[in-house]
Design a protein around this motif. Structure first.
Motif, PDB file in Angstrom:
ATOM      1  N   ASN A  66       0.599  -1.150  -0.007  1.00 11.31           N
ATOM      2  CA  ASN A  66       0.054  -0.071   0.155  1.00 11.31           C
ATOM      3  C   ASN A  66       0.864   1.229  -0.085  1.00 11.31           C
ATOM      4  O   ASN A  66       1.563   1.441   0.942  1.00 11.31           O
ATOM      5  CB  ASN A  66      -0.692   0.145   1.340  1.00 11.31           C
ATOM      6  N   ASN A  67       0.935   1.791  -1.284  1.00  7.41           N
ATOM      7  CA  ASN A  67       2.270   3.098  -1.297  1.00  7.41           C
ATOM      8  C   ASN A  67       1.408   4.316  -2.004  1.00  7.41           C
ATOM      9  O   ASN A  67       0.086   4.041  -1.972  1.00  7.41           O
ATOM     10  CB  ASN A  67       3.210   2.424  -2.129  1.00  7.41           C
ATOM     11  N   ASP A  68       2.365   5.161  -2.166  1.00  4.32           N
ATOM     12  CA  ASP A  68       1.533   6.420  -2.565  1.00  4.32           C
ATOM     13  C   ASP A  68       0.889   6.429  -4.005  1.00  4.32           C
ATOM     14  O   ASP A  68      -0.053   7.047  -4.343  1.00  4.32           O
ATOM     15  CB  ASP A  68       2.823   7.276  -2.984  1.00  4.32           C
ATOM     16  N   PHE A  69       1.098   5.206  -4.654  1.00  2.00           N
ATOM     17  CA  PHE A  69       0.712   4.835  -6.153  1.00  2.00           C
ATOM     18  C   PHE A  69      -0.651   4.186  -5.932  1.00  2.00           C
ATOM     19  O   PHE A  69      -1.576   4.094  -6.863  1.00  2.00           O
ATOM     20  CB  PHE A  69       1.544   4.222  -7.198  1.00  2.00           C
ATOM     21  N   GLY A  70      -0.896   3.619  -4.905  1.00  2.00           N
ATOM     22  CA  GLY A  70      -2.343   2.944  -4.467  1.00  2.00           C
ATOM     23  C   GLY A  70      -1.863   1.552  -4.025  1.00  2.00           C
ATOM     24  O   GLY A  70      -0.886   1.164  -3.492  1.00  2.00           O
TER      25      GLY A  70
END
Length: 121
Positions: free
Chosen positions: A25-29
């Protein structure tokens, strides 16, 4: 009829069953993998073991990771404690290495094991 009507209880709402596990689960989704895909990896890994004749598996989510339940049929020359311990260790490393998801539990039930006659040969 009245007794039946009064004895009916309302069912508690069931928790939705998760069919995916979150890999990242990161900045991109979010990146998810289906439990069916993990199950296919589990099946492939177990069948690659020369001491395992048959395997059935169930994969579920638990505490931020996955739990794996196996039912095995082993070959007659298999040493049950050694084979199962090695399989648990190698399967945990394999799934965590490929998916990055923590494997919290690997339960194994041996359905058919070597017979005493096979061990004496």
């Amino acid at each position: 009829r009245l007794i039946i009507g009064f004895n009916k209880r309302e069912k508690a709402p069931k928790e939705p069953v998760s069919t995916t596990a979150i890999i990242a689960n990161n900045d991109f989704g979010a990146v998810q993998i289906s439990l069916a895909a993990i199950d296919a990896m589990v099946q492939r890994h177990c069948r690659a073991n020369s001491k395992v004749r048959e395997v059935s598996s169930v994969v579920g989510t638990r505490d931020g990771g996955v739990a794996i339940s196996l039912k095995l049929v082993l070959l007659s020359e298999a040493n049950v404690p050694e084979v199962t311990a090695e399989l648990q260790k190698s399967l945990k490393e394999y799934i965590e290495g490929l998916t990055g998801i923590a494997v919290n539990d690997i339960s194994i039930m041996v359905i058919s094991a070597p017979t005493q006659q096979a061990l004496q040969k």
